[in-house]
Design a protein around this motif. Structure first.
Motif, PDB file in Angstrom:
ATOM      1  N   SER A 195       4.885 -14.270 -14.543  1.00  0.00           N
ATOM      2  CA  SER A 195       3.916 -13.186 -14.496  1.00  0.00           C
ATOM      3  C   SER A 195       4.532 -11.991 -13.771  1.00  0.00           C
ATOM      4  O   SER A 195       5.501 -12.137 -13.029  1.00  0.00           O
ATOM      5  CB  SER A 195       2.638 -13.635 -13.772  1.00  0.00           C
ATOM      6  N   ARG A 196       3.952 -10.798 -14.007  1.00  0.00           N
ATOM      7  CA  ARG A 196       4.456  -9.564 -13.394  1.00  0.00           C
ATOM      8  C   ARG A 196       3.303  -8.671 -12.986  1.00  0.00           C
ATOM      9  O   ARG A 196       2.178  -8.794 -13.501  1.00  0.00           O
ATOM     10  CB  ARG A 196       5.356  -8.807 -14.372  1.00  0.00           C
ATOM     11  N   PRO A 209      -5.730  -5.244 -22.703  1.00  0.00           N
ATOM     12  CA  PRO A 209      -4.870  -4.612 -23.713  1.00  0.00           C
ATOM     13  C   PRO A 209      -3.621  -4.018 -23.069  1.00  0.00           C
ATOM     14  O   PRO A 209      -3.698  -3.350 -22.034  1.00  0.00           O
ATOM     15  CB  PRO A 209      -5.767  -3.510 -24.294  1.00  0.00           C
ATOM     16  N   ILE A 210      -2.477  -4.252 -23.685  1.00  0.00           N
ATOM     17  CA  ILE A 210      -1.210  -3.776 -23.096  1.00  0.00           C
ATOM     18  C   ILE A 210      -1.093  -2.261 -23.127  1.00  0.00           C
ATOM     19  O   ILE A 210      -0.352  -1.681 -22.336  1.00  0.00           O
ATOM     20  CB  ILE A 210      -0.006  -4.419 -23.791  1.00  0.00           C
ATOM     21  N   THR A 211      -1.850  -1.587 -24.021  1.00  0.00           N
ATOM     22  CA  THR A 211      -1.758  -0.112 -24.096  1.00  0.00           C
ATOM     23  C   THR A 211      -2.363   0.554 -22.867  1.00  0.00           C
ATOM     24  O   THR A 211      -2.182   1.748 -22.648  1.00  0.00           O
ATOM     25  CB  THR A 211      -2.466   0.391 -25.344  1.00  0.00           C
ATOM     26  N   TYR A 212      -3.093  -0.231 -22.053  1.00  0.00           N
ATOM     27  CA  TYR A 212      -3.702   0.315 -20.848  1.00  0.00           C
ATOM     28  C   TYR A 212      -2.869  -0.013 -19.600  1.00  0.00           C
ATOM     29  O   TYR A 212      -3.299   0.269 -18.493  1.00  0.00           O
ATOM     30  CB  TYR A 212      -5.105  -0.266 -20.670  1.00  0.00           C
ATOM     31  N   LEU A 213      -1.670  -0.596 -19.795  1.00  0.00           N
ATOM     32  CA  LEU A 213      -0.904  -1.106 -18.669  1.00  0.00           C
ATOM     33  C   LEU A 213       0.484  -0.464 -18.575  1.00  0.00           C
ATOM     34  O   LEU A 213       1.033  -0.024 -19.606  1.00  0.00           O
ATOM     35  CB  LEU A 213      -0.734  -2.629 -18.776  1.00  0.00           C
ATOM     36  N   GLU A 214       1.020  -0.444 -17.393  1.00  0.00           N
ATOM     37  CA  GLU A 214       2.407  -0.038 -17.154  1.00  0.00           C
ATOM     38  C   GLU A 214       3.027  -1.095 -16.244  1.00  0.00           C
ATOM     39  O   GLU A 214       2.586  -1.295 -15.102  1.00  0.00           O
ATOM     40  CB  GLU A 214       2.462   1.323 -16.485  1.00  0.00           C
ATOM     41  N   LEU A 215       4.035  -1.805 -16.752  1.00  0.00           N
ATOM     42  CA  LEU A 215       4.659  -2.859 -15.956  1.00  0.00           C
ATOM     43  C   LEU A 215       5.406  -2.260 -14.777  1.00  0.00           C
ATOM     44  O   LEU A 215       6.054  -1.215 -14.879  1.00  0.00           O
ATOM     45  CB  LEU A 215       5.628  -3.674 -16.835  1.00  0.00           C
ATOM     46  N   LEU A 216       5.329  -2.928 -13.656  1.00  0.00           N
ATOM     47  CA  LEU A 216       6.020  -2.490 -12.449  1.00  0.00           C
ATOM     48  C   LEU A 216       7.225  -3.399 -12.184  1.00  0.00           C
ATOM     49  O   LEU A 216       7.209  -4.592 -12.507  1.00  0.00           O
ATOM     50  CB  LEU A 216       5.077  -2.561 -11.230  1.00  0.00           C
ATOM     51  N   ASN A 217       8.263  -2.822 -11.606  1.00  0.00           N
ATOM     52  CA  ASN A 217       9.461  -3.605 -11.290  1.00  0.00           C
ATOM     53  C   ASN A 217       9.200  -4.523 -10.090  1.00  0.00           C
ATOM     54  O   ASN A 217       8.486  -4.147  -9.180  1.00  0.00           O
ATOM     55  CB  ASN A 217      10.648  -2.672 -10.980  1.00  0.00           C
TER      56      ASN A 217
END
Length: 364
Positions: free
Chosen positions: A306-307, A356-364
């Protein structure tokens, strides 16, 4: 005032000769000198340029100002050489109405504040529209109008004069054929040489003017590029204004919209998620970033871990299997086998659900 009877009689005779020649040509009783093929092609091209220039101008004016009454008023002011009175355009009128209504409802309320922000954006779009209209008028419509009212009128004038010289030439040819006496034939031959010379000279003048239509096409091409550039700037400004507005509206509480929807559905809360503009219409300059983000989601779906992800926009869950989101919050996301590729499993404390993935920004 001097009155030259001989000159008047000569002019009347020339006019009558042309009329007789024209009539006999129409009746098929006289020969007609044909223009060379190159000159005919130039004439056809010039006429087509004139017709299409008029049509493009008319449709552009309709595009920039759809109201025919306003177009007529602007035309009258232009002919009177007076300045057109400044008035608000449709976007500005809508924006002002939104601002006034937002102030009435109260800037401190979510709805009132949203109306004011929408109104300000509509006014910005109205300003951008004014810049587009001004640029199109100066760099596109004015050169087209100058061609129709200047160069093409000169071409018509010289073309009409060429027609007159041709009638004189053919009338001289007819008189030479009918001449029987030696003296009459000598006069007719001299007249034919003179009319032939005048016709050739006028044909050359007309040809040079018609060949200049090619330069007109090149100039109109540059004007067309300017018009496209103005449109590109306008639509880019409008797009950016709406993206900024959507981000501002995304931070407002959405309970009032849910209340409206629940009252219609009889108590069941149904929310239709708004697709973010950044997902539907990606910016050309963001191509690299979006590729990297897509790669991050692909790696996450291919692993069992998970991230952390930052929420870009508010999202209201449409069912109990989904998780509602608030803009700028950070949640944990993971991939579940068999889940649609556009969704991930989100966790916020003890709450869990699809997001929904279009509402997300993955963080490092």
């Amino acid at each position: 005032m001097d009155f030259n009877v001989k000159r008047l009689a000569a002019d009347a005779g020339t006019f009558l000769s042309r009329a007789v020649q024209f009539t006999e040509e129409k009746l098929g009783q006289a020969e007609k000198t044909e223009l060379d093929a190159h000159l005919e092609n130039l004439l056809v091209r010039a006429e087509a340029t004139k017709q299409w220039t008029e049509r493009i101008m008319k449709q552009t004016e309709v595009l920039l100002q759809p109201n025919p009454n306003v177009r007529l008023e602007e035309f009258v002011y232009e002919k009177l050489e007076k300045k057109v009175p400044t008035r608000m355009n449709n976007h500005e009128l809508l924006g002002q109405s939104m601002i006034d209504s937002g102030s009435e409802f109260g800037p401190g309320t979510a709805y009132g504040n949203a109306l004011i922000k929408c109104g300000e954006t509509q006014k910005q779009i109205g300003g951008a529209e004014r810049e587009l209209i001004q640029s199109a008028a100066i760099n596109f419509l004015t050169p087209f109008r100058n061609f129709l009212e200047g160069d093409f009128k000169t071409i018509l004038k010289e073309r009409k004069l060429l027609q007159v010289k041709r009638l004189d030439l053919d009338a001289a040819k007819t008189r030479l054929k009918k001449a029987r006496m030696a003296d009459a034939r000598a006069v007719a031959e001299q007249e034919l040489r003179m009319t032939q010379s005048e016709f050739d000279r006028q044909a050359e003048i007309t040809r040079l003017l018609l060949e200049g239509v090619g330069s007109t096409h090149a100039h109109h091409l540059r004007c067309l590029n300017d018009f496209v550039e103005a449109q590109t700037t306008y639509y880019a400004q409008c797009y950016q204004y709406m993206v900024d507005l959507q981000k501002q509206l995304g931070s407002f509480p959405s309970s009032f919209s849910n209340n409206n929807q629940s009252s219609v559905s009889g108590g069941a809360s149904i929310s239709v998620p708004t697709i973010p503009v950044s997902a539907a219409l990606p910016s050309p300059s963001a191509g690299h970033g979006s590729s990297a983000a897509s790669g991050g989601f692909s790696e996450l779906r291919g692993s069992s871990g998970s991230r952390k992800a930052r929420v870009l926009y508010d999202y209201d869950a449409a069912s109990s299997s989904e998780l509602s989101l608030l803009a700028d919050e950070v949640i944990m996301v993971s991939s579940v086998p068999g889940m649609d590729s556009d969704w991930l499993m989100g966790e916020r404390g003890n709450q869990k659900g699809k997001v929904p993935i279009t509402y997300l920004e993955l963080l490092n």
